[in-house]
Every structure is written in structure tokens, then in C-alpha cells.
Design an enzyme around this catalytic site. Structure first.
Site, PDB file in Angstrom:
ATOM      1  N   LEU A 186       1.014  -1.086   0.021  1.00 21.78           N
ATOM      2  CA  LEU A 186      -0.050   0.072  -0.134  1.00 21.78           C
ATOM      3  C   LEU A 186       0.981   1.125   0.033  1.00 21.78           C
ATOM      4  O   LEU A 186       1.897   1.172   0.501  1.00 21.78           O
ATOM      5  CB  LEU A 186      -0.725  -0.079   1.325  1.00 21.78           C
ATOM      6  CG  LEU A 186      -1.921  -1.002   1.387  1.00 21.78           C
ATOM      7  CD1 LEU A 186      -2.617  -1.246   2.860  1.00 21.78           C
ATOM      8  CD2 LEU A 186      -3.028  -0.781   0.000  1.00 21.78           C
ATOM      9  N   ASN A 234      -0.780  -4.478  10.567  1.00 24.75           N
ATOM     10  CA  ASN A 234      -0.578  -5.386   9.725  1.00 24.75           C
ATOM     11  C   ASN A 234      -0.084  -6.843  10.393  1.00 24.75           C
ATOM     12  O   ASN A 234       0.940  -6.502  11.413  1.00 24.75           O
ATOM     13  CB  ASN A 234       0.568  -5.117   8.744  1.00 24.75           C
ATOM     14  CG  ASN A 234       0.918  -6.144   7.808  1.00 24.75           C
ATOM     15  OD1 ASN A 234       0.040  -6.920   7.124  1.00 24.75           O
ATOM     16  ND2 ASN A 234       2.140  -6.594   7.694  1.00 24.75           N
ATOM     17  N   HIS A 248       2.094 -10.176  10.686  1.00 23.96           N
ATOM     18  CA  HIS A 248       3.101 -10.463   9.805  1.00 23.96           C
ATOM     19  C   HIS A 248       3.800 -11.788  10.566  1.00 23.96           C
ATOM     20  O   HIS A 248       4.180 -11.583  11.560  1.00 23.96           O
ATOM     21  CB  HIS A 248       4.299  -9.515   9.666  1.00 23.96           C
ATOM     22  CG  HIS A 248       5.466  -9.751   8.723  1.00 23.96           C
ATOM     23  ND1 HIS A 248       5.450 -10.345   7.397  1.00 23.96           N
ATOM     24  CD2 HIS A 248       6.877  -9.769   8.978  1.00 23.96           C
ATOM     25  CE1 HIS A 248       6.420 -10.664   6.890  1.00 23.96           C
ATOM     26  NE2 HIS A 248       7.260 -10.343   7.960  1.00 23.96           N
ATOM     27  N   ASP A 288       6.470  -4.554   5.914  1.00 24.54           N
ATOM     28  CA  ASP A 288       6.702  -5.480   6.985  1.00 24.54           C
ATOM     29  C   ASP A 288       7.401  -4.710   8.108  1.00 24.54           C
ATOM     30  O   ASP A 288       8.159  -5.308   8.886  1.00 24.54           O
ATOM     31  CB  ASP A 288       7.070  -6.888   6.855  1.00 24.54           C
ATOM     32  CG  ASP A 288       5.971  -7.638   5.648  1.00 24.54           C
ATOM     33  OD1 ASP A 288       4.779  -7.303   5.903  1.00 24.54           O
ATOM     34  OD2 ASP A 288       6.428  -8.322   4.922  1.00 24.54           O
TER      35      ASP A 288
HETATM   36  C1  GRF Z   1      -0.908 -15.144   7.745  1.00 23.99           C
HETATM   37  O1  GRF Z   1       0.168 -16.208   8.029  1.00 23.99           O
HETATM   38  C2  GRF Z   1      -0.216 -13.713   7.991  1.00 23.99           C
HETATM   39  O2  GRF Z   1       0.604 -13.463   8.820  1.00 23.99           O
HETATM   40  C3  GRF Z   1       0.297 -13.465   6.589  1.00 23.99           C
HETATM   41  O3  GRF Z   1      -0.756 -14.368   5.618  1.00 23.99           O
HETATM   42  C4  GRF Z   1      -1.111 -15.377   6.382  1.00 23.99           C
HETATM   43  C5  GRF Z   1      -2.526 -15.134   6.125  1.00 23.99           C
HETATM   44  O4  GRF Z   1      -3.538 -16.199   6.638  1.00 23.99           O
HETATM   45  N1  GRF Z   1       0.475 -12.179   6.183  1.00 23.99           N
HETATM   46  P1  GRF Z   1      -4.924 -16.350   6.625  1.00 23.99           P
HETATM   47  O5  GRF Z   1      -5.421 -15.775   5.182  1.00 23.99           O
HETATM   48  O6  GRF Z   1      -5.290 -15.320   7.753  1.00 23.99           O
HETATM   49  O7  GRF Z   1      -5.264 -17.711   6.966  1.00 23.99           O
END
Ligand code: GRF
Length: 196
Positions: free
Chosen positions: A95, A107, A109, A150
Site C-alpha cells: 500500500l 498488519n 506478519h 513489514d
Molecule cells: C498469515 O500467516 C499472515 O501472517 C500472512 O498471511 C497469512 C494469512 O493467513 N500475512 P489467513 O489468510 O489469515 O489464513
């Protein structure tokens, strides 16, 4: 009694973290209300999860070549739901300030602060631990104040246990379980900072 923290949740895929937030709200564990779930992928299973819970959904596909054009449309769409907070829960698109300057964004991560960024960070963390490059691995939720990837002030982070005998699948399962708790905790923390 304070008002619940209103949320826009941005997703791109499975939506297991969205589900954790939906469940925490439904059980009364989290004082929040999801106003809208927005996906950049029409096939994201997260959209079905939202619809099953009666939450409005929007799809905004990234056909634009110019990021700021897409982000201006996204900003307008999200603003129409007037959320207190935007939660990136498996949102896989960078973004720009065009969007970020209009909302408070966090976010989720799957790596510890200042370790790994970008896609594939469960694998990157796992490999780095196995080769001894890092001694600890885990997850975080951070604010997204700017276009750093991130990266941003940490809301909450958590070490996820890993041993040399674990498979990548063992670690990934543990990461997801931990994420489902941390995302709820982070929304609660930010919500009480925003709304008192
Ligand atoms: C998670 O591991 C998150 O940390 C990463 O993408 C994944 C998303 O998983 N950014 P979900 O779609 O919530 O199951």
C-alpha cells in the site's frame, strides 16, 4: 460503556485470521465490529467466511498499473465504511501513502520485528533457525505508517517455539495458531488506545 472499535479487514486468501477476529467478536472476547471485509482477490475464501457471518464484502481487483490509482479507489471504498481501524489480515499487496495517509492501519506478519520481510516469511524464519542464523522466531502485528515493507511500530509480537526436530509444517501450524490469538490481542490494544 465505550463504543466497539469499528474495523475494515483487508484480505487476499484463506482468511483464518479474519475468522479468529469474527469468532472473538461473536464470543464477546473482543469489543469490535467488522464493518467490511475487502479483498483484492475475488476467489479469496475469506470472502465466504465474511458472508457466512453476515459481514459486508467488497472486491477490488488490482488491474491498475498505477498503484496510486488503485490505492485512491481503495481509500474511497474503505472510507465509505468509516472504520476506526484497518486490519491487514493476509493482505498481499503493498500500500502507498495514497491509502495509508487516510487510515490507521495495522498488519499481521509471520516474523519477529526487524527480521524478515515480504512473502514466504514462515519459510524464511524456519530456514534461518535451522541454519543457526537466528535463535528465535515468531510473529508480530505492527502499525503501517508508511511504505516500509513489514516494518513499523510494533503493537505486539510473540516468539513461536521451534526446535531442530520440527518440520516446516509443524512450525507453520504453530505460527497460525499463535497468529489467531495475537491478531485479536493487537486489535484490542489498538482499539483501547484509539477509543479509550
Ligand atoms: C498469515 O500467516 C499472515 O501472517 C500472512 O498471511 C497469512 C494469512 O493467513 N500475512 P489467513 O489468510 O489469515 O489464513
Amino acid at each position: 460503556m465505550t463504543e466497539p472499535c469499528t474495523l475494515a479487514v483487508l484480505v487476499s486468501g484463506n482468511g483464518s485470521n479474519l475468522q479468529a477476529v469474527i469468532d472473538a467478536v461473536a464470543s464477546g472476547l473482543l469489543d469490535a465490529k467488522i464493518e467490511v471485509v475487502v479483498s483484492n482477490k475475488p476467489a479469496a475464501y475469506a470472502l465466504e467466511r465474511a458472508a457466512l457471518s453476515g459481514i459486508p464484502t467488497e472486491v477490488l481487483e488490482a488491474s491498475e498499473t498505477d498503484r496510486s490509482v488503485y490505492d485512491a479507489k481503495l481509500a474511497e471504498l474503505v472510507a465509505s465504511y468509516d472504520p476506526d481501524l484497518v486490519v491487514l489480515a493476509g493482505w498481499n499487496r503493498l500500500l502507498t501513502q495514497t491509502f495509508l495517509s487516510s487510515q490507521i492501519v495495522i498488519n499481521l506478519h509471520p516474523a519477529l520485528p526487524e527480521t524478515f520481510a515480504g512473502l514466504g516469511c514462515i519459510e524464511k524464519s524456519y530456514d534461518a533457525f535451522q541454519t543457526g542464523e537466528v535463535a528465535e522466531v515468531g510473529i508480530m502485528v505492527h502499525y503501517v505508517p508508511d511504505e516500509g515493507v513489514d516494518d513499523g511500530p510494533v503493537v505486539a509480537s510473540q516468539i513461536v517455539p521451534l526446535s531442530t526436530s520440527d518440520s516446516l509444517q509443524d512450525y507453520a501450524a504453530r505460527v497460525h495458531e499463535a497468529e489467531h490469538q495475537l491478531i485479536v490481542k493487537a486489535i484490542e490494544t489498538v482499539g483501547s488506545e484509539l477509543l479509550g
